[in-house]
Design a protein around this motif. Structure first.
Motif, PDB file in Angstrom:
ATOM      1  N   SER A   1       0.953   5.363   0.252  1.00 51.89           N
ATOM      2  CA  SER A   1       0.164   6.470   0.790  1.00 51.89           C
ATOM      3  C   SER A   1      -0.123   7.518  -0.282  1.00 51.89           C
ATOM      4  O   SER A   1       0.632   7.661  -1.256  1.00 51.89           O
ATOM      5  CB  SER A   1       0.901   7.141   1.952  1.00 51.89           C
ATOM      6  OG  SER A   1       1.132   6.220   2.997  1.00 51.89           O
ATOM      7  N   ALA A   2      -1.218   8.226  -0.089  1.00 51.75           N
ATOM      8  CA  ALA A   2      -1.581   9.306  -1.009  1.00 51.75           C
ATOM      9  C   ALA A   2      -0.435  10.301  -1.148  1.00 51.75           C
ATOM     10  O   ALA A   2       0.293  10.572  -0.198  1.00 51.75           O
ATOM     11  CB  ALA A   2      -2.831  10.016  -0.493  1.00 51.75           C
TER      12      ALA A   2
ATOM     13  N   THR B   1       0.843  -1.186   0.000  1.00 55.19           N
ATOM     14  CA  THR B   1       0.000   0.000   0.000  1.00 55.19           C
ATOM     15  C   THR B   1       0.884   1.244   0.000  1.00 55.19           C
ATOM     16  O   THR B   1       1.812   1.357   0.802  1.00 55.19           O
ATOM     17  CB  THR B   1      -0.932   0.020   1.226  1.00 55.19           C
ATOM     18  OG1 THR B   1      -1.802  -1.115   1.172  1.00 55.19           O
ATOM     19  CG2 THR B   1      -1.773   1.282   1.239  1.00 55.19           C
TER      20      THR B   1
ATOM     21  N   THR C   1      -5.014   8.781  -3.931  1.00 50.16           N
ATOM     22  CA  THR C   1      -5.480   8.315  -2.631  1.00 50.16           C
ATOM     23  C   THR C   1      -4.475   7.282  -2.143  1.00 50.16           C
ATOM     24  O   THR C   1      -3.486   7.004  -2.830  1.00 50.16           O
ATOM     25  CB  THR C   1      -6.860   7.659  -2.752  1.00 50.16           C
ATOM     26  OG1 THR C   1      -6.729   6.462  -3.563  1.00 50.16           O
ATOM     27  CG2 THR C   1      -7.866   8.590  -3.425  1.00 50.16           C
ATOM     28  N   ASP C   2      -4.699   6.693  -0.995  1.00 47.94           N
ATOM     29  CA  ASP C   2      -3.918   5.510  -0.629  1.00 47.94           C
ATOM     30  C   ASP C   2      -4.185   4.450  -1.689  1.00 47.94           C
ATOM     31  O   ASP C   2      -5.343   4.193  -2.043  1.00 47.94           O
ATOM     32  CB  ASP C   2      -4.326   4.986   0.746  1.00 47.94           C
ATOM     33  CG  ASP C   2      -3.895   5.917   1.874  1.00 47.94           C
ATOM     34  OD1 ASP C   2      -3.130   6.859   1.614  1.00 47.94           O
ATOM     35  OD2 ASP C   2      -4.337   5.683   3.015  1.00 47.94           O
TER      36      ASP C   2
ATOM     37  N   GLY D   1      -7.845   2.129  -4.818  1.00 47.48           N
ATOM     38  CA  GLY D   1      -7.393   3.509  -4.854  1.00 47.48           C
ATOM     39  C   GLY D   1      -7.257   4.076  -6.254  1.00 47.48           C
ATOM     40  O   GLY D   1      -7.479   3.395  -7.251  1.00 47.48           O
TER      41      GLY D   1
ATOM     42  N   THR E   1      -3.400   0.490  -3.131  1.00 49.07           N
ATOM     43  CA  THR E   1      -2.878  -0.862  -2.939  1.00 49.07           C
ATOM     44  C   THR E   1      -2.579  -1.449  -4.306  1.00 49.07           C
ATOM     45  O   THR E   1      -3.443  -1.452  -5.200  1.00 49.07           O
ATOM     46  CB  THR E   1      -3.891  -1.756  -2.208  1.00 49.07           C
ATOM     47  OG1 THR E   1      -4.177  -1.199  -0.927  1.00 49.07           O
ATOM     48  CG2 THR E   1      -3.335  -3.166  -2.023  1.00 49.07           C
TER      49      THR E   1
END
Length: 226
Positions: A32-33, A30, A96-97, A53, A99
């Motif tokens: 991060s944004a 994942t 966005t976050d 995301g 994955t």
């Protein structure tokens, strides 16, 4: 990028494989944004697929300006060029976050040439990407600001609908004005003006990182899609 969610689902299914088969899956992570997922000159033997995301695929200029080529949605391969070579030549950033699930390129290529359905799906995605590139060139060269933004909204809604992520006429909309500006060749101020006009005209409503298409026919007419 124009990749349908079926590509991601197919590859994730194959990653489970039959007992004793080599795994295609190289792991899930994942990001991060606002963090970078891929650098343009980064070499990798893996092909990442967006599972959750939103991300942006873009070309960056030396002075910091950028042109967003596509918004990546769940099910999209991060870079189609990465399917066939170690470098994409593009920068991919998380909006966005995000994955992503990565697969070894050589395994994917082997699977591609033995699975006719997957081959056809990837070729269709490649053609859709090419068509989106053509439309982007027309947007930047000939279409008005209103046409560009109406088409951007409708195309995102169509792509999300194919993934089962359009709820009635409402969709997640995490894009900020600078994302839309970089994708449409406009300034953030101009983007704000046009979106405000759309809302006052009753075409759309934007609230709490969600966008609802209120009058799809009028929006399509605005985008020259009728």
């Amino acid at each position: 990028m124009g990749l349908c969610a079926a590509v991601g689902r197919k590859l994730q299914t194959e990653a489970g494989g039959a007992p004793g088969s080599p795994p295609l899956d190289a792991g899930t992570q994942t990001i991060s944004a606002r963090r970078t997922i891929c650098h343009p000159n980064e070499r990798s033997e893996f092909v990442p697929i967006v599972c959750q995301g939103w991300a942006a695929l873009s070309v960056a200029m030396p002075d910091g300006r950028r042109q967003i080529l596509s918004f990546l949605l769940p099910g999209d391969i991060v870079s189609m060029a990465g399917f066939f070579g170690p470098m994409s030549g593009r920068i991919v950033e998380a909006i966005t976050d995000v994955t992503v699930r990565s697969f070894k390129r050589s395994d994917l290529q082997a699977l591609l040439f033995k699975d006719t359905a997957l081959f056809e799906t990837v070729m269709k995605a490649w053609l859709e990407e090419e068509e989106r590139g053509i439309q982007l060139a027309v947007d930047l060269g000939r279409r008005t600001a209103n046409e560009r933004l109406a088409r951007l909204i409708l195309n995102l809604a169509d792509r999300l609908a194919k993934r089962g992520k359009l709820h009635g006429q409402s969709m997640e909309f995490p894009l900020r004005q600078h994302h839309i500006a970089d994708a449409s060749g406009l300034t953030p101020v101009h983007v704000s003006k046009v979106l405000g006009e759309f809302q006052r005209a009753g075409l759309i409503e934007i609230n709490n990182r969600a966008l609802t298409i209120i009058d799809a026919v009028a929006l399509r007419r605005t985008g020259g899609m009728l």
